[in-house]
Design a protein around this motif. Sequence first.
Motif, PDB file in Angstrom:
ATOM      1  N   UNK A   1      -3.379 -15.113  -2.643  1.00 46.61           N
ATOM      2  CA  UNK A   1      -4.079 -14.452  -3.603  1.00 46.61           C
ATOM      3  C   UNK A   1      -4.000 -15.299  -4.911  1.00 46.61           C
ATOM      4  N   UNK A   2      -4.982 -14.960  -5.784  1.00 46.26           N
ATOM      5  CA  UNK A   2      -4.824 -15.681  -7.243  1.00 46.26           C
ATOM      6  C   UNK A   2      -3.636 -14.892  -8.013  1.00 46.26           C
ATOM      7  N   UNK A   3      -3.010 -15.709  -8.901  1.00 48.64           N
ATOM      8  CA  UNK A   3      -2.026 -14.948  -9.440  1.00 48.64           C
ATOM      9  C   UNK A   3      -2.222 -13.716  -9.967  1.00 48.64           C
ATOM     10  N   UNK A   4      -3.542 -13.601 -10.645  1.00 47.74           N
ATOM     11  CA  UNK A   4      -3.763 -12.194 -11.077  1.00 47.74           C
ATOM     12  C   UNK A   4      -3.962 -10.906 -10.376  1.00 47.74           C
ATOM     13  N   UNK A   5      -4.023 -11.408  -9.019  1.00 44.39           N
ATOM     14  CA  UNK A   5      -3.972 -10.272  -7.782  1.00 44.39           C
ATOM     15  C   UNK A   5      -2.845 -10.124  -7.168  1.00 44.39           C
ATOM     16  N   UNK A   6      -1.693 -10.683  -7.229  1.00 45.50           N
ATOM     17  CA  UNK A   6      -0.566 -10.861  -6.761  1.00 45.50           C
ATOM     18  C   UNK A   6      -0.114  -9.382  -6.125  1.00 45.50           C
ATOM     19  N   UNK A   7       0.515  -9.179  -5.004  1.00 41.50           N
ATOM     20  CA  UNK A   7       1.050  -7.802  -4.644  1.00 41.50           C
ATOM     21  C   UNK A   7       1.857  -7.304  -5.719  1.00 41.50           C
ATOM     22  N   UNK A   8       1.783  -5.884  -5.978  1.00 43.74           N
ATOM     23  CA  UNK A   8       2.535  -5.071  -6.876  1.00 43.74           C
ATOM     24  C   UNK A   8       3.749  -5.300  -6.450  1.00 43.74           C
ATOM     25  N   UNK A   9       4.761  -5.238  -7.440  1.00 42.10           N
ATOM     26  CA  UNK A   9       6.254  -5.309  -7.061  1.00 42.10           C
ATOM     27  C   UNK A   9       6.789  -4.287  -6.475  1.00 42.10           C
ATOM     28  N   UNK A  10       6.288  -3.171  -6.646  1.00 43.22           N
ATOM     29  CA  UNK A  10       6.805  -2.051  -5.734  1.00 43.22           C
ATOM     30  C   UNK A  10       6.572  -2.112  -4.363  1.00 43.22           C
ATOM     31  N   UNK A  11       5.521  -2.734  -3.992  1.00 45.69           N
ATOM     32  CA  UNK A  11       5.008  -2.873  -2.658  1.00 45.69           C
ATOM     33  C   UNK A  11       5.766  -4.114  -2.082  1.00 45.69           C
ATOM     34  N   UNK A  12       5.861  -5.183  -2.868  1.00 49.40           N
ATOM     35  CA  UNK A  12       6.714  -6.463  -2.452  1.00 49.40           C
ATOM     36  C   UNK A  12       8.310  -6.125  -2.175  1.00 49.40           C
ATOM     37  N   UNK A  13       8.721  -5.356  -3.118  1.00 47.31           N
ATOM     38  CA  UNK A  13      10.230  -5.212  -2.943  1.00 47.31           C
ATOM     39  C   UNK A  13      10.417  -4.185  -1.575  1.00 47.31           C
ATOM     40  N   UNK A  14       9.453  -3.396  -1.351  1.00 50.20           N
ATOM     41  CA  UNK A  14       9.702  -2.434  -0.285  1.00 50.20           C
ATOM     42  C   UNK A  14       9.516  -3.246   1.040  1.00 50.20           C
ATOM     43  N   UNK A  15       8.587  -4.237   1.300  1.00 48.33           N
ATOM     44  CA  UNK A  15       8.466  -4.998   2.488  1.00 48.33           C
ATOM     45  C   UNK A  15       9.528  -5.948   2.687  1.00 48.33           C
ATOM     46  N   UNK A  16      10.179  -6.499   1.492  1.00 49.44           N
ATOM     47  CA  UNK A  16      11.265  -7.475   1.753  1.00 49.44           C
ATOM     48  C   UNK A  16      12.547  -6.620   2.338  1.00 49.44           C
ATOM     49  N   UNK A  17      12.753  -5.324   1.629  1.00 52.06           N
ATOM     50  CA  UNK A  17      13.742  -4.709   1.831  1.00 52.06           C
ATOM     51  C   UNK A  17      13.773  -4.177   3.511  1.00 52.06           C
ATOM     52  N   UNK A  18      12.330  -4.024   3.865  1.00 52.68           N
ATOM     53  CA  UNK A  18      12.212  -3.400   5.206  1.00 52.68           C
ATOM     54  C   UNK A  18      12.090  -4.923   6.200  1.00 52.68           C
ATOM     55  N   UNK A  19      12.364  -5.964   5.510  1.00 54.23           N
ATOM     56  CA  UNK A  19      12.553  -7.387   6.386  1.00 54.23           C
ATOM     57  C   UNK A  19      11.279  -8.097   6.825  1.00 54.23           C
ATOM     58  N   UNK A  20      10.036  -7.875   6.003  1.00 55.82           N
ATOM     59  CA  UNK A  20       9.092  -8.520   6.662  1.00 55.82           C
ATOM     60  C   UNK A  20       9.083  -9.791   6.083  1.00 55.82           C
ATOM     61  N   UNK A  21       9.087 -11.163   7.069  1.00 48.07           N
ATOM     62  CA  UNK A  21       8.887 -12.276   6.642  1.00 48.07           C
ATOM     63  C   UNK A  21       7.847 -12.751   5.864  1.00 48.07           C
ATOM     64  N   UNK A  22       7.818 -12.727   4.557  1.00 45.68           N
ATOM     65  CA  UNK A  22       6.337 -13.004   3.873  1.00 45.68           C
ATOM     66  C   UNK A  22       6.712 -14.169   2.920  1.00 45.68           C
TER      67      UNK A  22
END
Lengths: 157, 316
Positions: free
Chosen positions: B193-214
């Motif tokens: 995505x363009x910088x302005x439309x990056x994933x929201x932190x709360x969603x990013x943190x959650x998928x990282x926590x759940x182990x998704x390789x992003x």
Amino acid sequence: MVEKQLIVSKIKEGIVIDHIPAGKALKVLKILGIEGKEGYRVAMVMNVESRKLGRKDIVKIEGKLLSRKELDLISLIAPTATVNIIKNYEVVQKYKVMLPDKIKGAIKCPNPNCITNRPREIAQPEFILRKKEPVELECAYCGTVIKGEEVEKYLKP
Amino acid sequence: MTGFLGFPKGDVISILQYERKELEHLFSVADEMDKHLRSRSRLDLLRGYIVALAFLEPSTRTMYSFQSATYRLGGKTLVFSSKEATSLAKGENYADTIRMLDLYSDLIVIRSRHEGTAKYAAEIAENPVINAGDGRHEHPTQAMIDLYTMYRLFGAVDGLVIGVLGDLKYARTITSLLYGLTRFKPKKVYLISPGLLRLRKEVYDKIIELGLPVEETTSLQEVLPELDVLYVTRIQKERYPDPLEYEKVKSLYRITPEVLGNAKKELRILHPLPKIDEIDPAVDETPYAAYFKQARWGVPLRMALLSLVLGVYEEV
């Protein structure tokens, strides 16, 4: 010695909230809705030495008891806090605050588009504890995350 | 409410309610529904049932797809196709609308522009509630369709290299898809995505926590040769105050046959639809385009979901 006297001077009935992380005492008072005009006799010390925390704040409030909701809110801002209940100059009960798994009806969701902020709806804002260190809460309705230390900004009137 | 494997309470609010085995079960029921659809054999699992479609925000695809799924199962629908169609326009609150719909139907499918409406509706209604999109929050049934499409196209979600492209910040389909992917083992998920439309932190943190390789990137071209799946969403004009900036970003992420020049032959493009100009219509004719299949599979998937949620599905 005079200074020490000031800090430990006893209250007759009320609470002493000890082991508040340094600099957070004013936030604790805000959470308890204490601005001064309520008439409570309040003593507050900030940034004093603590064996456990290095530095800490202490708040003493005469004639006040804490509700469950107030304890929950304090734990979010000051997870290390201990509460002493004083009766007749003696500590009759002492306990550590505990982070609640969820907190309902106390904090407003910062997301204006969240259903809990819609006028005329009966949805009570509810936050789930998402992380303990540092404390983070997640809105059970819209997923918005807030930090424990900023809850005083979102207190529900 | 009697249900089946993970659908016992009925309400479908977030895809995170489901474990992998429940989603796989849903897929296998969807396969079966699709067989019935293809053989044109009649199904009466929802005969006597009324499904309320409360679309408090305009939608055509999702609503028609639920409606079609209900009809295919022999059920009937009550449709509230927009806010104006209900007394909400007169100032009635959601709560009363939901109570009323609950009394008139056996299940409510709800879409609203307010985050949390589906959970709220589920608390009020006695019958099950299905979230068909709540603001920018979640769209779990679309994610089920997206995952089912990958499973149909590739036989599995595990091992895939997936790129999600576009408005990662506000697109609820993206959030639900990423949450859904955490239940599987994709090899890699690129967040493009363009910088302005990056994933929201709360969603990013959650998928990282759940182990998704992003991995986050702004460049589609860099990762395109690796991708098995490219999931495209629209970049909306209103996100950009500067129209020139918007035009620049839009053209940077537009999918054309030329852009796909260095993609794998097996790459498949998914899109929750409607698409406007983020994908060149010329791509529709290429083997890469899988979005119409995806839309078609939405019906058997929703048939499976409705029958599991209402507890009427019986294994044949």
